[in-house]
Design a protein around this motif. Structure first.
Motif, short mmCIF file in Angstrom:
data_model
loop_
_atom_site.label_atom_id
_atom_site.label_comp_id
_atom_site.label_asym_id
_atom_site.label_seq_id
_atom_site.Cartn_x
_atom_site.Cartn_y
_atom_site.Cartn_z
N ASP A 173 -13.00 32.45 29.64
CA ASP A 173 -12.36 31.73 30.74
C ASP A 173 -11.85 32.74 31.75
OD1 ASP A 173 -12.68 29.08 29.79
OD2 ASP A 173 -11.04 29.39 28.38
N PHE A 174 -12.11 32.46 33.02
CA PHE A 174 -11.65 33.35 34.08
C PHE A 174 -10.35 32.84 34.69
CE2 PHE A 174 -16.19 33.86 33.65
CZ PHE A 174 -16.35 35.25 33.65
N ASP A 175 -9.54 33.76 35.19
CA ASP A 175 -8.19 33.43 35.63
C ASP A 175 -8.14 32.64 36.93
OD1 ASP A 175 -6.88 34.60 33.49
OD2 ASP A 175 -6.92 36.59 34.42
N ASP A 176 -9.20 32.75 37.76
CA ASP A 176 -9.10 32.15 39.09
C ASP A 176 -9.18 30.64 39.09
OD1 ASP A 176 -11.72 32.35 38.24
OD2 ASP A 176 -12.52 32.44 40.28
N HIS A 177 -9.76 30.04 38.02
CA HIS A 177 -9.87 28.59 37.96
C HIS A 177 -10.03 28.17 36.51
CE1 HIS A 177 -11.28 24.48 38.66
NE2 HIS A 177 -10.87 24.59 39.92
N GLU A 178 -9.42 27.04 36.14
CA GLU A 178 -9.45 26.60 34.75
C GLU A 178 -10.85 26.25 34.27
OE1 GLU A 178 -7.20 23.07 34.23
OE2 GLU A 178 -8.04 22.05 35.97
N SER A 209 -0.76 23.76 29.71
CA SER A 209 0.57 24.33 29.86
C SER A 209 0.52 25.62 30.67
CB SER A 209 1.17 24.61 28.48
OG SER A 209 1.26 23.43 27.74
N ILE A 210 -0.46 26.48 30.35
CA ILE A 210 -0.59 27.74 31.09
C ILE A 210 -0.87 27.47 32.56
CG2 ILE A 210 -1.98 29.82 31.29
CD1 ILE A 210 -2.33 29.76 28.26
N TYR A 211 -1.74 26.48 32.81
CA TYR A 211 -2.08 26.15 34.20
C TYR A 211 -0.85 25.65 34.95
CZ TYR A 211 -4.33 23.90 38.15
OH TYR A 211 -4.68 23.51 39.40
N ILE A 212 -0.05 24.79 34.31
CA ILE A 212 1.17 24.27 34.94
C ILE A 212 2.11 25.41 35.30
CG2 ILE A 212 3.24 22.89 34.54
CD1 ILE A 212 1.51 21.01 32.86
N LEU A 213 2.27 26.32 34.36
CA LEU A 213 3.17 27.45 34.62
C LEU A 213 2.66 28.32 35.75
CD1 LEU A 213 4.13 28.43 30.99
CD2 LEU A 213 5.57 27.37 32.72
N PHE A 214 1.33 28.47 35.81
CA PHE A 214 0.75 29.25 36.91
C PHE A 214 1.11 28.64 38.25
CE2 PHE A 214 -2.89 29.88 39.79
CZ PHE A 214 -2.84 31.26 39.93
N LEU A 220 -27.11 30.25 27.15
CA LEU A 220 -26.10 30.87 28.01
C LEU A 220 -25.80 29.92 29.15
CD1 LEU A 220 -24.48 33.50 28.65
CD2 LEU A 220 -26.39 34.15 30.13
N ASP A 221 -24.51 29.58 29.34
CA ASP A 221 -24.09 28.67 30.41
C ASP A 221 -22.96 29.32 31.20
OD1 ASP A 221 -25.64 26.17 29.83
OD2 ASP A 221 -24.60 26.35 27.93
N TYR A 222 -23.05 29.22 32.54
CA TYR A 222 -22.02 29.77 33.41
C TYR A 222 -21.61 28.72 34.43
CZ TYR A 222 -19.81 32.64 37.02
OH TYR A 222 -18.93 33.16 37.93
N THR A 223 -20.30 28.47 34.55
CA THR A 223 -19.75 27.51 35.50
C THR A 223 -18.81 28.22 36.47
OG1 THR A 223 -19.86 25.74 33.85
CG2 THR A 223 -18.47 25.36 35.77
N LYS A 224 -19.04 28.05 37.76
CA LYS A 224 -18.22 28.70 38.78
C LYS A 224 -17.77 27.68 39.82
CE LYS A 224 -16.48 31.68 41.73
NZ LYS A 224 -15.13 32.25 41.53
N PRO A 225 -16.49 27.25 39.79
CA PRO A 225 -15.96 26.41 40.87
C PRO A 225 -15.59 27.29 42.07
CG PRO A 225 -14.76 26.15 38.78
CD PRO A 225 -15.55 27.41 38.69
N PRO A 247 -5.78 34.82 25.69
CA PRO A 247 -5.84 33.48 26.30
C PRO A 247 -7.16 33.15 26.99
CG PRO A 247 -3.70 34.46 26.70
CD PRO A 247 -4.54 35.54 26.07
N ASN A 248 -7.95 34.18 27.34
CA ASN A 248 -9.17 33.94 28.10
C ASN A 248 -10.45 34.07 27.28
OD1 ASN A 248 -7.66 33.52 30.38
ND2 ASN A 248 -7.86 35.62 31.12
N ASN A 249 -10.36 34.55 26.04
CA ASN A 249 -11.56 34.82 25.27
C ASN A 249 -11.46 34.20 23.88
OD1 ASN A 249 -13.23 37.01 26.92
ND2 ASN A 249 -11.05 37.49 27.14
#
Length: 792
Positions: A376-381, A7-12, A431-436, A318-320
Motif C-alpha cells: 500500500d502506498f501512502d499517497d492514497h488508500e 483509522s490510519i486514514y482518519i488520523l491522516f 500481478l495487479d497495480y492500482t493507481k488513483p 503498515p504498508n506491506n
C-alpha cells in the motif's frame, strides 16, 4: 477495507487539517482503552485531541494490540475524545497534568446498544448488494442454507442455477467461471469438489455477469466468485458448526482466527460425509430396427470429505503485508449402483433382461498453496501493488467393477473393470497495480500467466475365459497442456452522478493435447483481444442506471477434449472431442436499480452473441447412445432480469427473482441443420418471517420452465425449500432446521427426438432434511448468525 486502515486514514486527515497549536510545552498523553464489560483491550480505537475553542482536531493516535496509546501535543486548551466502532464515544475534559504528562489510566468504553441494533436490522434485510459490475449475495443471511454444500448455496443465488448433475449456469448459460476469493481453485473443477465447502464457511457470493478487462476472460456467461470467511478481529475468535441430515449428511466445521500486532493467523477445518442418491430411468428407442432398451435403478455417490484451510497474514509494516496460505482437501468416494435393463424387439416382446451392478471406489487428494504480497502506498488508500503465486494439484485414483447378470432371455452375462489415474497441476502468477490519480480518476493494470498440465491414464478390461483382458480400443493416456498469458489495463472516472470504466485485455493461448498410445496430437495457438466498457449514472437518490459490455471466451476443458468413453452405462456413453475450438461471446447489458422506501428493485435487459457454440450431440446405433461435444454455429440470446426485495412490515421480507430469455440458434453438423428458436424462464420467491422468541422462518419456491436444446426438450421443474432458525445463548448460538425439495419434485426429465432414434431420461434426488447448530466464541459469531456484534 480493514478498520485499522480506516483509522490510519482518519488520523491522516486530522493531522492534515489540524487547528492552531497552543503553548510551546510538549505534553505527553497516554492511557489504555478497554471494553467496559469484558475488560478486553480495544485495539485500533481512535484517540483525538481537539481544541476547546475551534473543536478541530489537533493530534491523534490509534491504540495498539494491548489497547494502549501515547501521543504528544503542544496545545494548552484541549479536550480528548476516545471512540471505537460499536461503542459509545467518551469525551474527557478534566485531567491531571504532572511533569508534562497526562496519564488517563484505563478508559472503559460502553457498547452502543442502539447502534448494534441498527446493524442487526440492516444485516437481516440486506440480502443482496448491488455494485457497479456485480451483485453480492450474503450467504450468512440465508437461514435455509444450513448444512448445504457450496453447490446447493449457489442454487439459492439470484440468476444462478445448479442442475441435478451439479452443472452451474448463470442466466441459463453453463459457460461460467467459478472463483474462490477472486482466484481459480482446486475446488471449482470437475467432479463436484465444491461439495467440500459448506455454507458456514462462505461469507458471500459475487455474481459478475459482465466482468471488466481486469478479470480473466474465461467464462462466456460471466464469473461467480465465492468469498471464504477470514476473521480479522483482535485476539482469538472462532466458530463451530455441527450439521446432520437425512439422507446421510453429517459435517463438523471449525473456524479459528488469532490476530496480533504483526500476524493474523486463520484456519478453517471441515470433515463430514454425505450420501447423494439418484433415482434414474432411461429409454432408448431405435427407429430403424424398432427396438427399445429400458433401464431403471438407483445410483449413489457416497463421500467422506476432509478440508483444511490454513494461512497467515504478516504485517511487515503498515504498508506491506505478506500472506501465505494453503488448502488441503481429501475425498473418499464410494459409488455403488444397481440398474435393471430390459430389451424389447420390434413386436414389443421382451428379448432379454439383465441386472448391471457397479462398485466404484476413489480417493481424491487436492492441494492449493499461495504466496501473496501487497504493498500500500501512502499517497492514497487505494494505491497498491499486489503479487500472487498460486499452485494447485488434483489427483484421482479410481477403480470400478461392473457386473452384468442375466435375469431372463438372451445371455447378457459380462464383467468389466476400469482404472483411472488422473493428475491436474495448475500454476497461476498474477500481478495487479492500482493507481488513483484523484478521487475521480483511477488506473488499473496487470498481468497473469496460467500453466495447466493434465494427464489421464485410463484402462478398460473385459473378463474373458477367466482373465481380465485390456480393451485396447477404450484404453489410452491423454495429456493436456494449456498455457495462457494475459495483460490488461483499465481506466475509470467516478463522479458524483456519472461513472465510466473502460479496459482492454490481451490473452495468448497455447494448447496441446496428445493421445499417447496412438500419438494423435492437436495443437492450437491463438491471440485474442477482450475489451470491456462499464458506465453508471445516478438519476437520483432512489434511481441509478448501469450499462456494460465485455467480450468473453470459453476454452474447452479436459473432459470436453478427452475422447475416452465413459462406460458406467454402456448404452448411454459420453466422450470428449480433442478437435474442439473455443467459443466466444459478446455480452451487453443495461440495468436499472430503484430504492424506494421499503422496496429495492433491480430490472435489467441483456444480449449475448456466441460463436462456435459448443453443444453436446447424441448419435445412436443399436440402442447405444453416444454423446460428444461439437462446435455448432452461433447463438443469439436476448433476456430480461428482475430482482426485488420488499418489507411491507417489520416481521416480513419478500425477495423475488425472475429471468426470461429468448434465443435463436443457427448452425449445422454433418449435413444436419440445427437452426431453431426457443425461450426459457426461471423464477424464485422467498419469504422470510420473523417470529416471536427469536425465531426466523424462511420459504423459497423455485421454478424452471421447459426449454429446448439442440436435440432435446427439457421438462419444467418446481420445488420448495424451507428453513427455520432459533437464536440461543444471547445470539452466540443458532439452531437450524432445513428441508430442501419438500415435495421431492426436483426432477430432471429430457426428451430427445431425432430421425433415427428417440431417447428419454429422468433423474431425481429426493427430499433432504438437515439439522444444524452453530456457536461463536471469543469475539466470534455463530457461523450462521449474521446479525451479531461486529467490533472491527
Amino acid at each position: 477495507m480493514s478498520f485499522k486502515t480506516v483509522s490510519i486514514y482518519i488520523l491522516f486527515v486530522f493531522v492534515l487539517f489540524q487547528g492552531l497549536k497552543g503553548a510551546s510545552q510538549n505534553i505527553e498523553i497516554k492511557g489504555v482503552v478497554v471494553d467496559e464489560v469484558s475488560k478486553q483491550p480495544l485495539s485500533y480505537a481512535t484517540i483525538v485531541v481537539a481544541s476547546l475553542d475551534t473543536k478541530q482536531a489537533i493530534a491523534g493516535a490509534i491504540t495498539t494490540e494491548d489497547g494502549s496509546f501515547s501521543l504528544n501535543t503542544k496545545a494548552s486548551k484541549f479536550y480528548i475524545e476516545v471512540s471505537f466502532i460499536g461503542f459509545l464515544s467518551k469525551t474527557i475534559e478534566q485531567f491531571n497534568l504532572k511533569n508534562n504528562t497526562i496519564n488517563l489510566g484505563t478508559i472503559e468504553l460502553q457498547e452502543d446498544a442502539s447502534q448494534l441494533d441498527e446493524v442487526v436490522v440492516k444485516a437481516e434485510t440486506s440480502r443482496t448488494e448491488f455494485k457497479l459490475d456485480r451483485r453480492v449475495f450474503n450467504v450468512g443471511k440465508d437461514i435455509s442454507s444450513t448444512g448445504m454444500s457450496a453447490l446447493e448455496v449457489l442454487n439459492n443465488v439470484p440468476s444462478v442455477s445448479v442442475n441435478i448433475e451439479g452443472i452451474i449456469s448463470l442466466r441459463g448459460s453453463s459457460g461460467v467461471q467459478i472463483l474462490i476469493n477472486g482466484k481459480p481453485s482446486i475446488l471449482t473443477g470437475e467432479g463436484g469438489a465444491l461439495g467440500s465447502i459448506t455454507a458456514d464457511m462462505i461469507e458471500s457470493i459475487e455474481v459478475i455477469t459482465n466482468p471488466s478487462a481486469k478479470y480473466d476472460a474465461e467464462g462466456t456467461s460471466g464469473i461467480i466468485n465465492i468469498i471464504i470467511k477470514k476473521e480479522e478481529r483482535k485476539g482469538l475468535n472462532g466458530s463451530l458448526s455441527l450439521n446432520s441430515g437425512v439422507p446421510d449428511n453429517h459435517s463438523i466445521g471449525l473456524s479459528l482466527n488469532r490476530r496480533s500486532e504483526k500476524f493474523n493467523l486463520f484456519t478453517q477445518l471441515g470433515i463430514g460425509r454425505r450420501s447423494n442418491p439418484n433415482e434414474g430411468e432411461n429409454i432408448n428407442t431405435d427407429l430403424i430396427n424398432n427396438t427399445d432398451l429400458m433401464n431403471s435403478g438407483n445410483e449413489y455417490r457416497n463421500e467422506k470429505f476432509y478440508n483444511i484451510i490454513l494461512g497467515t497474514d504478516y504485517y511487515i509494516d503498515p504498508n506491506n503485508v505478506v500472506t501465505l496460505s494453503g488448502n488441503f482437501a481429501y475425498e473418499v468416494e464410494d459409488q455403488p449402483s444397481n440398474n435393471l435393463f430390459k430389451l424389447f424387439d420390434e413386436n414389443n416382446s421382451l428379448v432379454s433382461q439383465w441386472e448391471r451392478t457397479e462398485v466404484t471406489e476413489a480417493t481424491n487428494p487436492k492441494w492449493q498453496y499461495e504466496l501473496q504480497y501487497k504493498r500500500d502506498f501512502d499517497d492514497h488508500e487505494d494505491h497498491d501493488l499486489l503479487f500472487s503465486a498460486l499452485g494447485q494439484s488434483f489427483a484421482k485414483d479410481q477403480s470400478s467393477l461392473f457386473n452384468d447378470v442375466t435375469v431372463s432371455g438372451e445371455n447378457r452375462d459380462a464383467v468389466q473393470r476400469t482404472r483411472a489415474d488422473f493428475s491436474d497441476y495448475t500454476y497461476t502468477f498474477k500481478l495487479d497495480y492500482t493507481k488513483p490519480f484523484s478521487e475521480q480518476w483511477r488506473l488499473e493494470t496487470g498481468a497473469q500467466y496460467v500453466i495447466n498440465d493434465v494427464s489421464n491414464d485410463y484402462e478398460v478390461e473385459n473378463f474373458v475365459d477367466g482373465n481380465f483382458v485390456t480393451d485396447e480400443g477404450l484404453t489410452n493416456i491423454f495429456n493436456y497442456n494449456q498455457n495462457v498469458f494475459g495483460i490488461y489495463a483499465t481506466g475509470s472516472f467516478e463522479g458524483a452522478k456519472w461513472g465510466l470504466k473502460t479496459g482492454l485485455r490481451v490473452e495468448q493461448t497455447d494448447l496441446k493435447t496428445l493421445l499417447a498410445n496412438t500419438n494423435e496430437a492437436n495443437n492450437q495457438n491463438y491471440l485474442n483481444l477482450f475489451p470491456s466498457v462499464h458506465t453508471s449514472y445516478k438519476v437520483s437518490d432512489m434511481v441509478s442506471l448501469q450499462a456494460g459490455y465485455s467480450k468473453r471466451i470459453y476454452r474447452p476443458r479436459l473432459w470436453d477434449l478427452n475422447p475416452f468413453f465413459n462406460i458406467r452405462n454402456s448404452f448411454s456413453i459420453r466422450q470428449g472431442n480433442p478437435n474442439l475450438m473455443p467459443e466466444f461471446t459478446d455480452s451487453y447489458e443495461l440495468t436499472s436499480i430503484f430504492d424506494i422506501g421499503k422496496t429495492s428493485l433491480n430490472f435489467g435487459v441483456y444480449h449475448r452473441y456466441t460463436t462456435d457454440v459448443i453443444e453436446r450431440i447424441t448419435t445412436s446405433k443399436d440402442n447405444v447412445n453416444i454423446t460428444r461435444p461439437e462446435n455448432i454455429g452461433a447463438n443469439s440470446t436476448y433476456g430480461i432480469e428482475f430482482n426485488t426485495k420488499y418489507s411491507p412490515i417489520n416481521w416480513l421480507t419478500l425477495n423475488a427473482d425472475f429471468n426470461y430469455n429468448t434465443f435463436k440458434r443457427d448452425g449445422s453438423f454433418e449435413a444436419q441443420v440445427f437452426d431453431f428458436k426457443g425461450n426459457q424462464w426461471t423464477s424464485k420467491l422467498m419469504g422470510k418471517f420473523k417470529l416471536p422468541a427469536d425465531i426466523d422462518f424462511e420459504a423459497t419456491g423455485n421454478y424452471q420452465s421447459k426449454y429446448k436444446t439442440v436435440q432435446s426438450v427439457v421438462s419444467d421443474m418446481l420445488f420448495l425449500d424451507l428453513g427455520l432458525r432459533k437464536k440461543i445463548l444471547k445470539g452466540r448460538g443458532v439452531l437450524n432446521v432445513g428441508v430442501r425439495d419438500v415435495f421431492a419434485s426436483r426432477i430432471d426429465e429430457r426428451f430427445t427426438t431425432q430421425n433415427t432414434f428417440l431417447a428419454y431420461s429422468k433423474n431425481a434426488r429426493g427430499r433432504f432434511v438437515t439439522f444444524g447448530f452453530s456457536y461463536g466464541f471469543g469475539k466470534g459469531e455463530a457461523m450462521e448468525y449474521s446479525g451479531g456484534r461486529r467490533h472491527y
